[in-house]
Motif scaffolding. Structure first.
Motif, PDB file in Angstrom:
ATOM      1  N   TRP A   1       0.441  -1.107   0.063  1.00 28.41           N
ATOM      2  CA  TRP A   1       0.173   0.394   0.440  1.00 28.41           C
ATOM      3  C   TRP A   1       1.254   1.405  -0.355  1.00 28.41           C
ATOM      4  O   TRP A   1       0.496   2.341   0.108  1.00 28.41           O
ATOM      5  N   MET A   2       1.872   1.282  -0.256  1.00 27.18           N
ATOM      6  CA  MET A   2       2.685   2.213   0.226  1.00 27.18           C
ATOM      7  C   MET A   2       3.559   1.703  -0.798  1.00 27.18           C
ATOM      8  O   MET A   2       4.161   1.322  -2.213  1.00 27.18           O
ATOM      9  N   THR A   3       4.373   3.841  -1.555  1.00 28.52           N
ATOM     10  CA  THR A   3       4.998   3.728  -3.308  1.00 28.52           C
ATOM     11  C   THR A   3       6.471   3.114  -2.461  1.00 28.52           C
ATOM     12  O   THR A   3       6.646   2.615  -1.549  1.00 28.52           O
ATOM     13  N   VAL A   4       7.769   2.763  -3.527  1.00 26.34           N
ATOM     14  CA  VAL A   4       8.219   2.144  -3.830  1.00 26.34           C
ATOM     15  C   VAL A   4       9.507   3.304  -3.236  1.00 26.34           C
ATOM     16  O   VAL A   4      10.217   2.376  -1.929  1.00 26.34           O
ATOM     17  N   LEU A   5       9.167   4.521  -3.370  1.00 28.37           N
ATOM     18  CA  LEU A   5       9.594   5.732  -2.857  1.00 28.37           C
ATOM     19  C   LEU A   5       9.578   6.146  -0.998  1.00 28.37           C
ATOM     20  O   LEU A   5      10.771   5.887  -0.144  1.00 28.37           O
TER      21      LEU A   5
ATOM     22  N   VAL B   1      20.337   0.725  -7.427  1.00 32.12           N
ATOM     23  CA  VAL B   1      19.356  -0.551  -7.636  1.00 32.12           C
ATOM     24  C   VAL B   1      18.261  -0.583  -9.025  1.00 32.12           C
ATOM     25  O   VAL B   1      17.900  -1.942 -10.035  1.00 32.12           O
ATOM     26  N   GLY B   2      18.805   0.354  -9.458  1.00 31.11           N
ATOM     27  CA  GLY B   2      18.033   0.680 -11.252  1.00 31.11           C
ATOM     28  C   GLY B   2      16.658   0.875 -11.184  1.00 31.11           C
ATOM     29  O   GLY B   2      15.820   0.478 -11.630  1.00 31.11           O
ATOM     30  N   LEU B   3      16.030   1.190 -10.372  1.00 33.68           N
ATOM     31  CA  LEU B   3      15.139   1.595  -9.758  1.00 33.68           C
ATOM     32  C   LEU B   3      14.074   3.000 -10.080  1.00 33.68           C
ATOM     33  O   LEU B   3      12.774   3.548 -10.164  1.00 33.68           O
ATOM     34  N   LYS B   4      14.857   4.298 -10.650  1.00 28.43           N
ATOM     35  CA  LYS B   4      14.668   4.949 -10.978  1.00 28.43           C
ATOM     36  C   LYS B   4      13.284   4.907 -11.595  1.00 28.43           C
ATOM     37  O   LYS B   4      13.525   4.924 -13.798  1.00 28.43           O
ATOM     38  N   GLY B   5      12.677   6.285 -12.076  1.00 32.23           N
ATOM     39  CA  GLY B   5      11.351   6.230 -12.524  1.00 32.23           C
ATOM     40  C   GLY B   5      10.199   5.484 -12.312  1.00 32.23           C
ATOM     41  O   GLY B   5       9.189   5.237 -13.079  1.00 32.23           O
ATOM     42  N   HIS B   6      10.348   4.638 -11.330  1.00 33.15           N
ATOM     43  CA  HIS B   6       9.481   3.843 -10.675  1.00 33.15           C
ATOM     44  C   HIS B   6       9.395   3.905  -8.884  1.00 33.15           C
ATOM     45  O   HIS B   6       8.132   3.873  -8.811  1.00 33.15           O
ATOM     46  N   GLU B   7       9.693   5.151  -8.950  1.00 32.26           N
ATOM     47  CA  GLU B   7       9.829   5.698  -7.157  1.00 32.26           C
ATOM     48  C   GLU B   7       8.114   5.920  -7.046  1.00 32.26           C
ATOM     49  O   GLU B   7       7.428   5.889  -5.714  1.00 32.26           O
ATOM     50  N   TRP B   8       7.077   6.296  -7.293  1.00 35.24           N
ATOM     51  CA  TRP B   8       6.126   6.611  -7.406  1.00 35.24           C
ATOM     52  C   TRP B   8       5.362   5.106  -7.702  1.00 35.24           C
ATOM     53  O   TRP B   8       3.974   5.650  -7.379  1.00 35.24           O
ATOM     54  N   LYS B   9       5.478   4.388  -7.611  1.00 38.99           N
ATOM     55  CA  LYS B   9       4.487   3.027  -8.289  1.00 38.99           C
ATOM     56  C   LYS B   9       4.272   2.383  -6.952  1.00 38.99           C
ATOM     57  O   LYS B   9       5.291   2.193  -5.996  1.00 38.99           O
ATOM     58  N   TYR B  10       3.701   1.337  -6.979  1.00 32.22           N
ATOM     59  CA  TYR B  10       3.220   0.994  -5.557  1.00 32.22           C
ATOM     60  C   TYR B  10       3.471  -0.443  -5.108  1.00 32.22           C
ATOM     61  O   TYR B  10       4.488  -0.761  -6.991  1.00 32.22           O
ATOM     62  N   ALA B  11       4.428  -0.849  -4.464  1.00 32.51           N
ATOM     63  CA  ALA B  11       5.396  -1.805  -4.324  1.00 32.51           C
ATOM     64  C   ALA B  11       4.207  -3.189  -3.683  1.00 32.51           C
ATOM     65  O   ALA B  11       4.723  -3.418  -3.227  1.00 32.51           O
TER      66      ALA B  11
ATOM     67  N   PRO C   1       0.807  -6.403  -9.825  1.00 31.71           N
ATOM     68  CA  PRO C   1       1.541  -7.085 -11.228  1.00 31.71           C
ATOM     69  C   PRO C   1       2.268  -5.093 -11.683  1.00 31.71           C
ATOM     70  O   PRO C   1       3.341  -4.697 -12.489  1.00 31.71           O
ATOM     71  N   THR C   2       2.430  -3.432 -10.534  1.00 24.25           N
ATOM     72  CA  THR C   2       2.702  -2.795 -11.332  1.00 24.25           C
ATOM     73  C   THR C   2       4.456  -3.198 -11.152  1.00 24.25           C
ATOM     74  O   THR C   2       4.552  -2.344 -11.601  1.00 24.25           O
ATOM     75  N   LEU C   3       4.582  -3.496 -10.731  1.00 23.88           N
ATOM     76  CA  LEU C   3       6.051  -3.929 -10.236  1.00 23.88           C
ATOM     77  C   LEU C   3       6.912  -5.360 -10.378  1.00 23.88           C
ATOM     78  O   LEU C   3       5.878  -6.689 -10.077  1.00 23.88           O
ATOM     79  N   SER C   4       7.662  -6.089 -11.208  1.00 21.82           N
ATOM     80  CA  SER C   4       8.097  -7.726 -11.548  1.00 21.82           C
ATOM     81  C   SER C   4       8.608  -8.094  -9.672  1.00 21.82           C
ATOM     82  O   SER C   4       9.053  -6.893  -9.225  1.00 21.82           O
TER      83      SER C   4
END
Length: 163
Positions: free
Chosen positions: A102-106, A134-144, A147-150
């Protein structure tokens, strides 16, 4: 038409993926397109089959197809020549995710800083460093969450948080 086992055409293939496609946006973009894979039966030999690819390329998705937990957008998945269904006997060991979905990557990466009383702007700035590492720049506002993230990306969220 079944693909034949090259070593012994009288044996069924264990796993066949035929023209597999996966899109999560109605076909505008694909994470998997035109994938064909055959795992041949090799009696009394044993074998390891390895699926390698970049994070987010669909490796875990392919395993979910084989286990019958997800259906591709297009194509066929066959186990011993028959379509995958609930009676197929394929087991799967799941990846374990430790992110809070329920929280973003950031926010996940900055969680320890939050409990240390660091202000939101400061912890966001500090959390971006390991996110970039770790190569996740650009994904920081996505929910962790999937399927939002692999699966690999979710594991990298945990690595970034530990950094």
């Amino acid at each position: 038409m079944a693909f034949e086992n090259h070593d012994n055409p009288h044996l069924e293939n264990i796993i066949e993926l035929r023209n597999i496609q996966q899109s999560y946006d109605g076909g505008h973009s694909f994470i998997i397109k035109d994938l064909n894979l055959i795992v041949e039966d090799k009696p009394d030999q044993g074998q390891f089959v390895v699926i390698l690819g970049m994070s987010g390329s669909g490796k875990s998705t392919i395993l979910r197809y084989i286990a019958g937990l997800q259906h591709p957008s297009g194509g066929e998945v066959l186990i011993k020549g028959k379509p995958v269904d609930q009676s197929s006997r394929v087991s799967m060991v799941f990846q374990q995710y430790s992110s809070l979905p329920w929280m973003t990557v950031l926010d996940n990466v900055g969680l320890a800083l939050r409990y240390q009383g660091v202000s939101k702007p400061d912890r966001d700035a500090k959390a971006m460093e390991p996110i970039e590492m770790v190569g996740l720049k650009g994904h920081e506002w996505k929910y962790a969450q999937y399927p939002t993230l692999s699966g690999g990306q979710l594991q990298r969220v945990a690595i970034a948080r530990s950094l």
